[in-house]
Enzyme design. Structure first.
Site, PDB file in Angstrom:
ATOM      1  CG  ASP A 115      15.364  -5.519  19.810  1.00 16.39           C
ATOM      2  OD1 ASP A 115      15.690  -4.359  19.291  1.00 16.39           O
ATOM      3  OD2 ASP A 115      15.679  -5.690  21.145  1.00 16.39           O
ATOM      4  CD  GLU A 142       9.651  -2.781  26.929  1.00 14.46           C
ATOM      5  OE1 GLU A 142       9.084  -3.516  27.570  1.00 14.46           O
ATOM      6  OE2 GLU A 142      10.532  -2.877  26.308  1.00 14.46           O
TER       7      GLU A 142
HETATM    8  C1  9WN Z   1      18.128  -5.132  23.662  1.00 10.93           C
HETATM    9  C2  9WN Z   1      15.904  -0.768  25.906  1.00 10.93           C
HETATM   10  C3  9WN Z   1      15.872  -1.568  24.719  1.00 10.93           C
HETATM   11  C4  9WN Z   1      15.361  -0.475  23.704  1.00 10.93           C
HETATM   12  C5  9WN Z   1      15.164  -1.517  22.337  1.00 10.93           C
HETATM   13  C6  9WN Z   1      14.096  -2.833  22.719  1.00 10.93           C
HETATM   14  C7  9WN Z   1      14.747  -3.373  23.954  1.00 10.93           C
HETATM   15  C8  9WN Z   1      16.936  -4.862  24.408  1.00 10.93           C
HETATM   16  C9  9WN Z   1      16.280  -5.660  24.992  1.00 10.93           C
HETATM   17  O1  9WN Z   1      15.016  -2.685  24.954  1.00 10.93           O
HETATM   18  O2  9WN Z   1      15.806  -4.118  23.556  1.00 10.93           O
HETATM   19  O3  9WN Z   1      18.836  -3.960  23.147  1.00 10.93           O
HETATM   20  O4  9WN Z   1      16.723  -6.504  26.149  1.00 10.93           O
HETATM   21  O5  9WN Z   1      15.193  -6.386  24.654  1.00 10.93           O
HETATM   22  O6  9WN Z   1      13.776  -3.626  21.558  1.00 10.93           O
HETATM   23  O7  9WN Z   1      14.628  -0.896  21.423  1.00 10.93           O
HETATM   24  O8  9WN Z   1      16.370   0.439  23.145  1.00 10.93           O
HETATM   25  O9  9WN Z   1      14.440   0.153  26.305  1.00 10.93           O
END
Ligand code: 9WN
Length: 439
Positions: free
Chosen positions: A159, A379
């Protein structure tokens, strides 16, 4: 020890039909997380892996899209933002979901689960769903050059990558008017800024308001997403074969994607995103640009150039893969996708190196194992100090370590395939596996 701890994380994050990425920060089902988690779960409980994938595809939309979040109705409102009240949409199954997607790594996960414990009935059940997922991407997102686009940084899975800074600068941040929940659990300097969040929300709102149809101010072709699409076609070819169907259309599609990537997104030793608003490549230094290594038919000279880039610009010889080049000014070793090492990204690149460059793949697996040994299943990790960042007990970190150990071995002990997980899985294949989905 490490294997037992990995299984413990996966057991603790299991919700009966799927695994939450993190109990506190991400308390619902996420699309590509479920695929990565299934790959690791397959090593100790293939049934759990299959259930996880079927559960996700249970929330597939009629148009074939697999939403990036499937919300758990038992989780209190406001536990995650943006929640169901923001997305305002339900899958035909009745589940509240988001309306955007994530990289299609699921066919690969289904195939890997089958390799650990062959189950043609499972493949026959999931194959049409996987085909529909790819068909949605072709129908809704494919350019005349044959590349698939994304309409939100969240769709890239990476993201907050600096690769999105330029395309995002064209997005007008909306009015704040929302409360971020992520900062309750993780320090603000490890997460996106408020300004970025305002843009994410503005983009998601505009896409929602178009009925989840029209690309808005962010419209890019991402190398990782397209590499995942191509790898999915390779996996689908093998799955089709087991199902007694013709693999050839999938092989053709994989070859076409490989060619389209090389033709359009490759330059100077790395694949780059293309901003469809300007038609220009975004020459950034994201490790996403190395992931086409997953494609088996990538021309040899491009493989060699990517490996050269990984060594020079990403310090791969040190056994870790930063998400962004440490030599680039935007690099930040601790902030979400702006430089830290992520185990899923490392795993994707490792897929492409295992056969071609075992001399590099081995140290990469050792690097991942030593990061989690030192810091736990965080993470993400500082690629130099291996200090952990983001949330703790993160599912795909645990899952993919199980997979890497199964293939690579641990502390000089040889790879042991499924036994790795079976030994660690002494915690038990619980009865708590419900196979209710797609019933
Ligand atoms: C938005 C769940 C997700 C991953 C993504 C990561 C993060 C979410 C956030 O967490 O994104 O989808 O709230 O930041 O960037 O890769 O799937 O682990």
């Amino acid at each position: 020890m490490i294997l037992r701890d990995a299984v413990r994380v996966l057991v603790a994050n299991w919700d009966g039909g799927y695994t939450v990425p993190s109990r506190r920060l991400y308390p619902h089902q996420w699309s590509w997380d479920s695929a990565f988690t299934a790959i690791g779960n397959a090593r100790w409980s293939p049934r759990r892996a299959r259930t996880e994938l079927l559960s996700l595809f249970g929330a597939q939309w009629e148009d074939g899209r697999v939403p990036h979040i499937v919300f758990n109705p038992r989780v209190p409102d406001g536990a995650y933002f943006p929640g169901p009240e923001f997305w305002q949409v339900r899958a035909p199954s009745g589940s509240a979901t988001s309306g955007i997607v994530q990289p299609p790594v699921h066919a690969l996960a289904a195939w890997k689960a089958h390799l650990v414990e062959p189950d043609p009935a499972f493949l026959r059940r999931i194959y049409p769903r996987l085909v529909a997922q790819q068909a949605f991407l072709r129908a809704a997102r494919r350019s005349p050059e044959g590349l698939i686009s994304i309409v939100h940084p969240w769709e890239s899975g990476m993201d907050n990558s600096p690769a999105w800074d330029l395309p995002l600068s064209a997005v007008r941040p909306g009015q704040a008017g929302f409360v971020r929940r992520d900062l309750n659990d993780v320090s603000a300097d490890e997460r996106p800024t408020d300004r970025d969040y305002e843009r994410y929300v503005a983009l998601a709102r505009a896409y929602r308001d178009s009925g989840y149809r029209d690309p808005g101010a962010f419209h890019v072709e991402d190398p990782l997403f397209n590499a995942a699409y191509g790898a999915a076609e390779c996996a689908l070819a093998r799955i089709a074969d087991v199902c007694g169907l013709d693999p050839e259309p999938h092989e053709r599609e994989a070859a076409a994607m490989t060619a389209a990537l090389v033709e359009n997104l490759y330059d100077d030793g790395l694949f780059h995103p293309r901003d469809l608003r300007t038609g220009c490549l975004v020459r950034s230094n994201s490790a996403a640009g190395l992931t086409p290594l997953m494609l088996p038919e990538l021309p040899r000279e491009i493989v060699n150039a990517l490996v050269g880039t990984a060594l020079d610009r990403f310090a791969l010889k040190d056994g870790v893969l930063p998400s962004f080049s440490p030599a680039a000014p935007e690099f930040d070793p601790a902030r979400y996708w702006r430089g830290p090492s992520w185990i899923n990204l490392t795993w994707l690149v490792w897929q492409g190196l295992k056969e071609r460059r075992p001399d590099l793949a081995g140290p990469l697996a050792d690097g991942v194992i030593s990061a989690v040994t030192q810091s736990g299943f965080r993470e993400y990790f500082d690629p130099f100090t291996m200090r952990g960042h983001g949330c703790r007990d993160f599912s795909w970190s645990a899952a993919l370590v199980l997979d890497m150990v199964a293939e690579h071995g641990l502390d000089g002990l040889p790879a042991a395939g499924r036994e790795v997980g079976e030994e660690a899985g002494g915690l038990g294949e619980s009865d708590d596996v419900s196979d209710h989905v797609l019933a």
